[in-house]
Scaffold this motif. Structure first.
Motif, PDB file in Angstrom:
ATOM      1  N   GLY A 139       4.200   1.115  -4.835  1.00 45.40           N
ATOM      2  CA  GLY A 139       3.394   1.743  -3.953  1.00 45.40           C
ATOM      3  C   GLY A 139       1.816   1.589  -4.618  1.00 45.40           C
ATOM      4  N   HIS A 178      -3.347   1.884   7.089  1.00 44.14           N
ATOM      5  CA  HIS A 178      -3.157   2.163   5.651  1.00 44.14           C
ATOM      6  C   HIS A 178      -3.414   0.611   5.137  1.00 44.14           C
ATOM      7  CE1 HIS A 178       0.064   5.038   6.689  1.00 44.14           C
ATOM      8  NE2 HIS A 178      -1.180   5.837   6.402  1.00 44.14           N
ATOM      9  N   GLU A 205      -2.261   2.212  -5.094  1.00 47.06           N
ATOM     10  CA  GLU A 205      -3.096   3.230  -4.795  1.00 47.06           C
ATOM     11  C   GLU A 205      -4.284   3.048  -4.772  1.00 47.06           C
ATOM     12  OE1 GLU A 205      -2.014   6.827  -7.179  1.00 47.06           O
ATOM     13  OE2 GLU A 205       0.104   6.363  -7.071  1.00 47.06           O
ATOM     14  N   ASP A 206      -5.302   3.616  -3.905  1.00 50.31           N
ATOM     15  CA  ASP A 206      -6.346   3.219  -3.812  1.00 50.31           C
ATOM     16  C   ASP A 206      -7.428   3.582  -5.158  1.00 50.31           C
ATOM     17  OD1 ASP A 206      -9.401   2.630  -2.519  1.00 50.31           O
ATOM     18  OD2 ASP A 206      -9.518   4.753  -2.409  1.00 50.31           O
ATOM     19  N   LYS A 237      -6.593   2.435  -8.193  1.00 51.63           N
ATOM     20  CA  LYS A 237      -5.869   2.439  -9.575  1.00 51.63           C
ATOM     21  C   LYS A 237      -5.321   1.047  -9.553  1.00 51.63           C
ATOM     22  CE  LYS A 237      -1.470   4.354 -11.110  1.00 51.63           C
ATOM     23  NZ  LYS A 237      -0.296   5.256 -11.097  1.00 51.63           N
ATOM     24  N   PRO A 241       0.684  -1.250  -0.150  1.00 55.49           N
ATOM     25  CA  PRO A 241      -0.092  -0.028  -0.085  1.00 55.49           C
ATOM     26  C   PRO A 241       0.802   1.217   0.057  1.00 55.49           C
ATOM     27  CG  PRO A 241      -0.922  -1.558   1.608  1.00 55.49           C
ATOM     28  CD  PRO A 241       0.443  -2.219   0.921  1.00 55.49           C
ATOM     29  N   ALA A 242       0.470   2.222  -0.849  1.00 51.20           N
ATOM     30  CA  ALA A 242       1.310   3.426  -1.104  1.00 51.20           C
ATOM     31  C   ALA A 242       1.344   4.207   0.248  1.00 51.20           C
ATOM     32  CB  ALA A 242       0.846   4.174  -2.249  1.00 51.20           C
ATOM     33  N   PRO A 243       0.299   4.297   1.141  1.00 47.27           N
ATOM     34  CA  PRO A 243       0.198   5.398   2.103  1.00 47.27           C
ATOM     35  C   PRO A 243       1.448   4.702   3.304  1.00 47.27           C
ATOM     36  CG  PRO A 243      -1.963   4.895   1.571  1.00 47.27           C
ATOM     37  CD  PRO A 243      -1.123   3.742   0.966  1.00 47.27           C
ATOM     38  N   HIS A 299      -8.450   0.953  -0.473  1.00 41.86           N
ATOM     39  CA  HIS A 299      -8.150   1.410   0.843  1.00 41.86           C
ATOM     40  C   HIS A 299      -9.270   1.175   2.157  1.00 41.86           C
ATOM     41  CE1 HIS A 299      -6.659   4.607   3.816  1.00 41.86           C
ATOM     42  NE2 HIS A 299      -6.187   3.539   4.046  1.00 41.86           N
TER      43      HIS A 299
END
Length: 249
Positions: A91, A116, A93-94, A96, A80-82, A109
């Motif tokens: 990372g 996260h 992304e929600d 994507k 997860p990017a966060p 997410h």
């Protein structure tokens, strides 16, 4: 799509193997360190090559094998990017899509168990990590957990998927393998039925669960994508040793 559900008994973790039949690329969701040889063996037996490992979150109950698999198989690490892990190659992304050959994972997410936490939807199924378990959910009392956030994640992200969507969780402690959105909406004792937000938050606050025995080692190790700590006590060594038996689900 080639699909396998693999089970690691020490932490009762499910690892999911997804294979693209067109390109021969494979993805592992939530791999566990002691089972890395088993996982590569299954991948090889299917004529696949591991392209990526994917994490739902920074785990507190086991060490991921992402780094070891990268060293052994040349796979890349997706997180997860966060979480902003320096060891991650990608990372996620929600919202994507994450595409590997003909596989297209949709990252969702779903915070609450951790801040996260991500789930991943793929065609007729969703990999829910620790956010939603079969007849349960992940705890919310550490790693910036938030019961209200988890309730919203499940109801606004997972429960809005079609009822027939298959739910594959990261853990099960009662030898169950799969559920579906409709079933969890109806009968999940924590999040289903008519239970509202306030009742869920109150329930989670009253659980008083014991402190996770491996968390102080797992979290920093997993923030490095799977490094076993040098100061691991002897009684916890099995978390970082290759196992002789790891059943497949």
């Amino acid at each position: 799509m080639i699909f396998r559900q693999l089970f690691e008994p020490l932490s009762s973790t499910y690892t999911y193997l997804l294979g693209c039949e067109e390109t021969g690329q494979a993805v592992l969701i939530d791999p566990v360190y002691p089972a890395w040889e088993r996982d590569l063996g299954v991948i090889g037996s299917l004529g696949l090559k591991l392209a990526y490992t994917v994490e739902t979150h920074v785990h507190a109950d086991h060490i991921t094998s992402a780094l070891r698999l990268k060293q052994e198989a040349g796979s890349r690490i997706a997180c997860p990017a966060p979480d902003a892990l320096p060891c991650a190659d990608i990372g996620l992304e929600d919202g994507k899509p994450f595409v590997v050959g003909s596989l297209s994972l949709l990252p969702l997410h779903t915070p609450g168990h951790t801040d996260h936490h991500f789930s991943y939807a793929l065609a007729d199924r969703v990999f829910t990590g620790d956010a939603l378990l079969i007849d349960g959910c992940g705890r919310t009392d550490f790693q910036n957990g938030d019961a209200a956030a988890l309730y919203k994640s499940v109801h606004e992200k997972i429960f809005t998927l079609p009822d027939e969507t298959l739910i594959y969780p990261a853990h099960d402690y009662n030898q169950r393998r799969v559920s579906c959105v409709g079933q969890e909406k109806q009968r999940n004792p924590r999040l289903g039925g008519e239970r509202g937000l306030e009742a869920f938050v109150r329930l989670m606050a009253q659980l008083r669960l014991p402190y996770p025995r491996f968390m102080d080692y797992a979290v920093p190790g997993n923030r490095q994508c799977g490094v076993c700590p040098r100061d691991l006590p002897e009684k916890l060594q099995e978390y970082c040793e290759q196992m002789t038996l790891s059943p497949q689900g």
